[in-house]
Design a protein around this motif. Structure first.
Motif, PDB file in Angstrom:
ATOM      1  N   ILE A   1      -1.432  -5.156 -18.566  1.00 54.23           N
ATOM      2  CA  ILE A   1      -0.252  -4.537 -17.955  1.00 54.23           C
ATOM      3  C   ILE A   1       0.991  -5.299 -18.425  1.00 54.23           C
ATOM      4  O   ILE A   1       1.078  -6.527 -18.252  1.00 54.23           O
ATOM      5  CB  ILE A   1      -0.344  -4.581 -16.415  1.00 54.23           C
ATOM      6  N   VAL A   2       1.909  -4.583 -19.042  1.00 56.53           N
ATOM      7  CA  VAL A   2       3.158  -5.199 -19.497  1.00 56.53           C
ATOM      8  C   VAL A   2       4.256  -4.793 -18.523  1.00 56.53           C
ATOM      9  O   VAL A   2       4.645  -3.619 -18.444  1.00 56.53           O
ATOM     10  CB  VAL A   2       3.525  -4.751 -20.929  1.00 56.53           C
ATOM     11  N   LEU A   3       4.748  -5.753 -17.755  1.00 54.29           N
ATOM     12  CA  LEU A   3       5.803  -5.483 -16.778  1.00 54.29           C
ATOM     13  C   LEU A   3       7.135  -5.241 -17.472  1.00 54.29           C
ATOM     14  O   LEU A   3       7.303  -5.564 -18.649  1.00 54.29           O
ATOM     15  CB  LEU A   3       5.914  -6.649 -15.799  1.00 54.29           C
ATOM     16  N   SER A   4       8.082  -4.688 -16.739  1.00 53.38           N
ATOM     17  CA  SER A   4       9.381  -4.360 -17.333  1.00 53.38           C
ATOM     18  C   SER A   4      10.141  -5.602 -17.777  1.00 53.38           C
ATOM     19  O   SER A   4      11.050  -5.518 -18.602  1.00 53.38           O
ATOM     20  CB  SER A   4      10.225  -3.558 -16.326  1.00 53.38           C
ATOM     21  N   ASN A   5       9.776  -6.784 -17.236  1.00 50.37           N
ATOM     22  CA  ASN A   5      10.426  -8.028 -17.667  1.00 50.37           C
ATOM     23  C   ASN A   5       9.729  -8.672 -18.860  1.00 50.37           C
ATOM     24  O   ASN A   5      10.078  -9.777 -19.282  1.00 50.37           O
ATOM     25  CB  ASN A   5      10.488  -9.028 -16.508  1.00 50.37           C
ATOM     26  N   GLY A   6       8.718  -7.968 -19.418  1.00 46.75           N
ATOM     27  CA  GLY A   6       8.011  -8.447 -20.598  1.00 46.75           C
ATOM     28  C   GLY A   6       6.794  -9.309 -20.314  1.00 46.75           C
ATOM     29  O   GLY A   6       6.050  -9.657 -21.235  1.00 46.75           O
TER      30      GLY A   6
ATOM     31  N   VAL B   1      -2.094  -1.549 -11.114  1.00 46.90           N
ATOM     32  CA  VAL B   1      -1.160  -0.731 -11.890  1.00 46.90           C
ATOM     33  C   VAL B   1       0.150  -1.501 -12.005  1.00 46.90           C
ATOM     34  O   VAL B   1       0.336  -2.531 -11.362  1.00 46.90           O
ATOM     35  CB  VAL B   1      -0.911   0.650 -11.236  1.00 46.90           C
ATOM     36  N   GLY B   2       1.063  -0.992 -12.828  1.00 45.98           N
ATOM     37  CA  GLY B   2       2.364  -1.651 -12.937  1.00 45.98           C
ATOM     38  C   GLY B   2       2.934  -1.697 -14.331  1.00 45.98           C
ATOM     39  O   GLY B   2       3.922  -2.389 -14.576  1.00 45.98           O
ATOM     40  N   ASN B   3       2.304  -0.974 -15.270  1.00 40.07           N
ATOM     41  CA  ASN B   3       2.821  -0.988 -16.635  1.00 40.07           C
ATOM     42  C   ASN B   3       4.268  -0.502 -16.665  1.00 40.07           C
ATOM     43  O   ASN B   3       4.589   0.566 -16.140  1.00 40.07           O
ATOM     44  CB  ASN B   3       1.944  -0.098 -17.522  1.00 40.07           C
ATOM     45  N   GLU B   4       5.140  -1.323 -17.276  1.00 41.01           N
ATOM     46  CA  GLU B   4       6.577  -1.038 -17.399  1.00 41.01           C
ATOM     47  C   GLU B   4       7.272  -0.954 -16.043  1.00 41.01           C
ATOM     48  O   GLU B   4       8.348  -0.372 -15.917  1.00 41.01           O
ATOM     49  CB  GLU B   4       6.810   0.248 -18.212  1.00 41.01           C
ATOM     50  N   ARG B   5       6.652  -1.548 -15.023  1.00 44.93           N
ATOM     51  CA  ARG B   5       7.270  -1.638 -13.687  1.00 44.93           C
ATOM     52  C   ARG B   5       7.737  -3.076 -13.451  1.00 44.93           C
ATOM     53  O   ARG B   5       7.415  -3.990 -14.212  1.00 44.93           O
ATOM     54  CB  ARG B   5       6.259  -1.254 -12.605  1.00 44.93           C
ATOM     55  N   LYS B   6       8.436  -3.284 -12.331  1.00 46.90           N
ATOM     56  CA  LYS B   6       8.949  -4.618 -12.027  1.00 46.90           C
ATOM     57  C   LYS B   6       7.861  -5.571 -11.549  1.00 46.90           C
ATOM     58  O   LYS B   6       7.957  -6.780 -11.754  1.00 46.90           O
ATOM     59  CB  LYS B   6      10.061  -4.524 -10.967  1.00 46.90           C
TER      60      LYS B   6
ATOM     61  N   THR C   1      -3.651 -17.150  -4.327  1.00 44.18           N
ATOM     62  CA  THR C   1      -2.777 -18.332  -4.274  1.00 44.18           C
ATOM     63  C   THR C   1      -2.713 -19.078  -5.610  1.00 44.18           C
ATOM     64  O   THR C   1      -1.730 -19.757  -5.893  1.00 44.18           O
ATOM     65  CB  THR C   1      -3.262 -19.313  -3.181  1.00 44.18           C
ATOM     66  N   ASP C   2      -3.756 -18.960  -6.427  1.00 43.42           N
ATOM     67  CA  ASP C   2      -3.777 -19.688  -7.702  1.00 43.42           C
ATOM     68  C   ASP C   2      -3.193 -18.885  -8.866  1.00 43.42           C
ATOM     69  O   ASP C   2      -3.206 -19.353 -10.009  1.00 43.42           O
ATOM     70  CB  ASP C   2      -5.213 -20.090  -8.055  1.00 43.42           C
ATOM     71  N   PHE C   3      -2.701 -17.685  -8.582  1.00 43.28           N
ATOM     72  CA  PHE C   3      -2.121 -16.854  -9.638  1.00 43.28           C
ATOM     73  C   PHE C   3      -0.597 -16.998  -9.655  1.00 43.28           C
ATOM     74  O   PHE C   3       0.021 -17.314  -8.632  1.00 43.28           O
ATOM     75  CB  PHE C   3      -2.507 -15.388  -9.442  1.00 43.28           C
ATOM     76  N   ALA C   4      -0.025 -16.737 -10.829  1.00 41.97           N
ATOM     77  CA  ALA C   4       1.429 -16.881 -10.998  1.00 41.97           C
ATOM     78  C   ALA C   4       2.178 -15.862 -10.145  1.00 41.97           C
ATOM     79  O   ALA C   4       1.614 -14.850  -9.706  1.00 41.97           O
ATOM     80  CB  ALA C   4       1.797 -16.694 -12.474  1.00 41.97           C
ATOM     81  N   ASP C   5       3.458 -16.128  -9.930  1.00 41.43           N
ATOM     82  CA  ASP C   5       4.267 -15.258  -9.089  1.00 41.43           C
ATOM     83  C   ASP C   5       4.294 -13.834  -9.624  1.00 41.43           C
ATOM     84  O   ASP C   5       4.179 -12.872  -8.857  1.00 41.43           O
ATOM     85  CB  ASP C   5       5.699 -15.813  -9.006  1.00 41.43           C
ATOM     86  N   PHE C   6       4.406 -13.672 -10.963  1.00 40.08           N
ATOM     87  CA  PHE C   6       4.479 -12.318 -11.528  1.00 40.08           C
ATOM     88  C   PHE C   6       3.129 -11.595 -11.493  1.00 40.08           C
ATOM     89  O   PHE C   6       3.070 -10.402 -11.715  1.00 40.08           O
ATOM     90  CB  PHE C   6       5.031 -12.359 -12.968  1.00 40.08           C
ATOM     91  N   GLU C   7       2.039 -12.321 -11.190  1.00 42.03           N
ATOM     92  CA  GLU C   7       0.715 -11.713 -11.091  1.00 42.03           C
ATOM     93  C   GLU C   7       0.364 -11.281  -9.669  1.00 42.03           C
ATOM     94  O   GLU C   7      -0.690 -10.681  -9.446  1.00 42.03           O
ATOM     95  CB  GLU C   7      -0.356 -12.694 -11.602  1.00 42.03           C
ATOM     96  N   GLN C   8       1.222 -11.568  -8.731  1.00 40.39           N
ATOM     97  CA  GLN C   8       0.942 -11.233  -7.336  1.00 40.39           C
ATOM     98  C   GLN C   8       1.023  -9.711  -7.106  1.00 40.39           C
ATOM     99  O   GLN C   8       1.874  -9.028  -7.695  1.00 40.39           O
ATOM    100  CB  GLN C   8       1.938 -11.924  -6.406  1.00 40.39           C
ATOM    101  N   VAL C   9       0.108  -9.201  -6.275  1.00 41.01           N
ATOM    102  CA  VAL C   9       0.106  -7.777  -5.925  1.00 41.01           C
ATOM    103  C   VAL C   9       1.115  -7.568  -4.803  1.00 41.01           C
ATOM    104  O   VAL C   9       0.900  -8.019  -3.667  1.00 41.01           O
ATOM    105  CB  VAL C   9      -1.298  -7.314  -5.486  1.00 41.01           C
TER     106      VAL C   9
END
Length: 591
Positions: free
Chosen positions: A456-461, A485-490, A539-547
């Motif tokens: 999944i590539v987020l809108s912030n790259g 889900v979240g491709n091209e989303r924030k 808790t062990d995942f990065a902030d951008f990986e949070q659901v």
């Protein structure tokens, strides 16, 4: 050497030893010896020749696992033809596509239902000349249909032996990828492909005439075809066919397998049943269970570090086995040496739980295009959370973008009638591009991160690999299935299928007032419960990986709804299209 010459060696070597076992409706398991299997294969191959099958012709199989499948496979090969297996769950339209693309001359079907499926599309397939049905038909047999027993009887009347002049580099099978997108492609695997893989696997895992395997994964899938069909039959072992996917638990106790192949779903289900039984027990039983798991985990940790557990720890383990794990081992039939897992990612926590219980799950990795095994854990060398080390004769390297590449005698000949698709995945130096992203650790173990196309590539790259996150979240007792889900989303969102049984029990204990499941899913209490599970487990995942957002679904993903492949992988594009409105609803600020 070819697959048929290997089989004939087994017939000669193991003679009256049981090769196959099946259970007629309402009956008990009945054995078929290697000698009997050899006679049936010989008769069917001659019967196929009498029907006009010649070297290189394609013969399809549309059937559940049963003795006739094995007889047909070797009979087709002995006649010099090519086996085109199909999942029994395919629709008539999907069957028509494969028959047309492969140019199949004959198709073998298991039941009247499968026969009707083929008859419905028969006029659309110009190459199809004959249908062979395994079940005996009491009523009139339609034109162009032969009964399996009649084909074998016709073959028995042929006195001239079939002398196979098949070469090891010739095509043995064309397996159509179940494919999560687009039309399936026909993977051409040669006799040499399978035999190289057989020899590599056999050198790492000892399967012998003392072993019994319970076969329930579809033989049309290459994982079961090699590991649950060729490996045991070339080793003198016995294969017992499960009656269905719904009777696996019962059949395990009936046949007491020593080795068993499965996809992770079975192990997850067994794990969930154990936990539900514990939660329903008294507080004392729950304390004993958790104590037993802690003891088993300590023993497992010592073994993984190459150390011997202390005498005290071994004594505790013996007690834990009797008090906690005896029922789980008995449920497998009591003779299990190890499980083998493939087809999808096995959550590390599941492997660790089973090993704490004294049951080793060996996870491997491969694709249809690699016949199939690329790497595997084996009894003398394994590491949880990985798919093992490359098997002998197989090369593996990681490309600059993280994609796993492999080269060796296991790689397919190509896609049938599709040179362009072949050129896209095999380069000029014979490296096959798997489409999987992964790493090789310092000990040589391969760890799969995700499918390249699933990233999944987020809108912030930022790139998010959904598989590790999904694997972590399905460990929740309240989450049964999940798709990110979240491709091209924030940010990342999720479609979640709850564990409805666990949710009902939790709702009753916590006075959640709802007349049914759909209404319960809407309650604030349930929403907070799932949100808490997500927060706690990531808790062990990065902030951008949070659901950040999720939607609870009222129905599980299934093959019947075309949301999963026959090997239980999610068809992500299908699901995204089907639930497009719900997904949009999770991103109101982007609408």
């Amino acid at each position: 050497m070819t697959l048929i010459s290997m089989f004939e060696q087994s017939v000669q070597s193991y003679g009256n030893k049981p090769a196959l076992a099946h259970k007629p409706k309402g009956g008990t398991y009945q054995d078929i010896s290697y000698a009997e299997l050899g006679e049936s294969v010989d008769a069917f191959s001659k019967g196929l020749s009498a029907l006009g099958v010649q070297k290189g012709d394609r013969v399809a199989i549309l059937s559940e696992n049963r003795p006739e499948w094995a007889i047909s496979d070797f009979g087709i090969l002995k006649a010099g033809a090519v086996n085109v297996p199909m999942f029994s769950t395919l629709t008539a339209a999907q069957v028509a596509y494969i028959l047309n693309d492969s140019g199949a001359k004959i198709i073998c079907v298991s039941t009247k239902d499968q026969l009707e499926k083929v008859i419905a599309i028969r006029d659309e397939v110009s190459s199809l000349e004959q249908i062979v049905i395994y079940d005996e038909m009491k009523d009139e047999v339609p034109a162009g249909v032969s009964q399996f027993v009649d084909v074998c009887n016709q073959g028995k009347e042929v006195n001239t032996p079939i002398e196979s002049d098949t070469d090891e580099d010739e095509i043995a099978t064309i397996i159509y990828t179940s494919g999560t997108t687009g039309n399936p492609k026909g993977v051409m695997l040669t006799h040499a492909n399978f035999l190289s893989n057989f020899k590599a696997c056999k050198s790492l895992i000892d399967v012998s005439e003392t072993d019994v395997l319970l076969s329930f994964l579809p033989l049309s899938h290459v994982f079961e075809r090699l590991g649950g069909h060729y490996v045991p039959l070339f080793s003198g072992a016995k294969i017992a066919y499960a009656e269905s996917t719904f009777t696996v638990a019962q059949n395990m106790q009936e046949v007491s397998p020593t080795v068993m192949l499965s996809v992770p779903r079975l192990y997850e289900t067994m794990h969930d049943r154990v936990l539900r039984a514990v939660q329903a027990g008294s507080s004392l039983k729950q304390k004993i269970f958790h104590w037993g798991v802690s003891v088993g985990s300590a023993v497992s940790s010592k073994i993984q570090q190459g150390e011997k557990p202390s005498a005290l720890l071994q004594m505790k383990q013996n007690i834990a086995d009797k008090l906690v794990f005896a029922k789980l081992k008995a449920a497998t039939g009591g003779q299990l040496r190890f499980f083998v897992s493939g087809g999808a990612a096995l959550p590390q926590s599941i492997a660790e739980f089973f090993h704490a219980a004294g049951i080793l799950i060996l996870e491997g990795y491969g694709l249809t295009e690699t016949s199939p095994v690329i790497s595997m854990n084996y009894p003398e060398k394994w590491k949880f959370g990985t798919v093992g080390v490359p098997v002998p004769g197989v090369e593996v390297q990681i490309a600059e973008d993280g994609e796993i590449l492999t080269r060796g005698p296991h790689v397919m000949k190509g896609y049938f009638n599709n040179e362009n698709a072949t050129a896209e995945v095999i380069d000029g130096e014979d490296w096959f591009y798997t489409g999987d992203i992964g790493i090789i650790d310092d000990d040589g173990f391969i760890k799969i991160t995700d499918r390249k196309k699933n990233i999944i590539v987020l809108s912030n790259g930022k790139n998010v690999a959904p598989q590790p996150i999904e694997s972590q979240l399905v460990q929740s007792p309240f989450i049964d299935q999940i798709m990110l889900v979240g491709n091209e989303r924030k940010n990342v969102a999720a479609l979640i299928v709850p564990n409805f049984d666990a949710l009902k029990s939790w709702g009753a204990e916590n006075d959640v007032d709802a007349p049914d499941i759909p209404e319960m899913l809407k309650t604030r209490e349930v929403q907070q419960l799932i949100q808490g599970e997500i927060r706690e487990r990531l808790t062990d995942f990065a902030d951008f990986e949070q659901v950040r957002r999720f939607t609870l679904l009222e129905k599980e993903f299934s093959q019947e709804e075309d949301e999963m492949t026959p090997t239980l992988k999610l068809k992500r594009n299908v699901i995204i299209e089907k639930y497009a409105d719900l997904i949009e609803g999770m991103y109101p600020e982007e609408a």
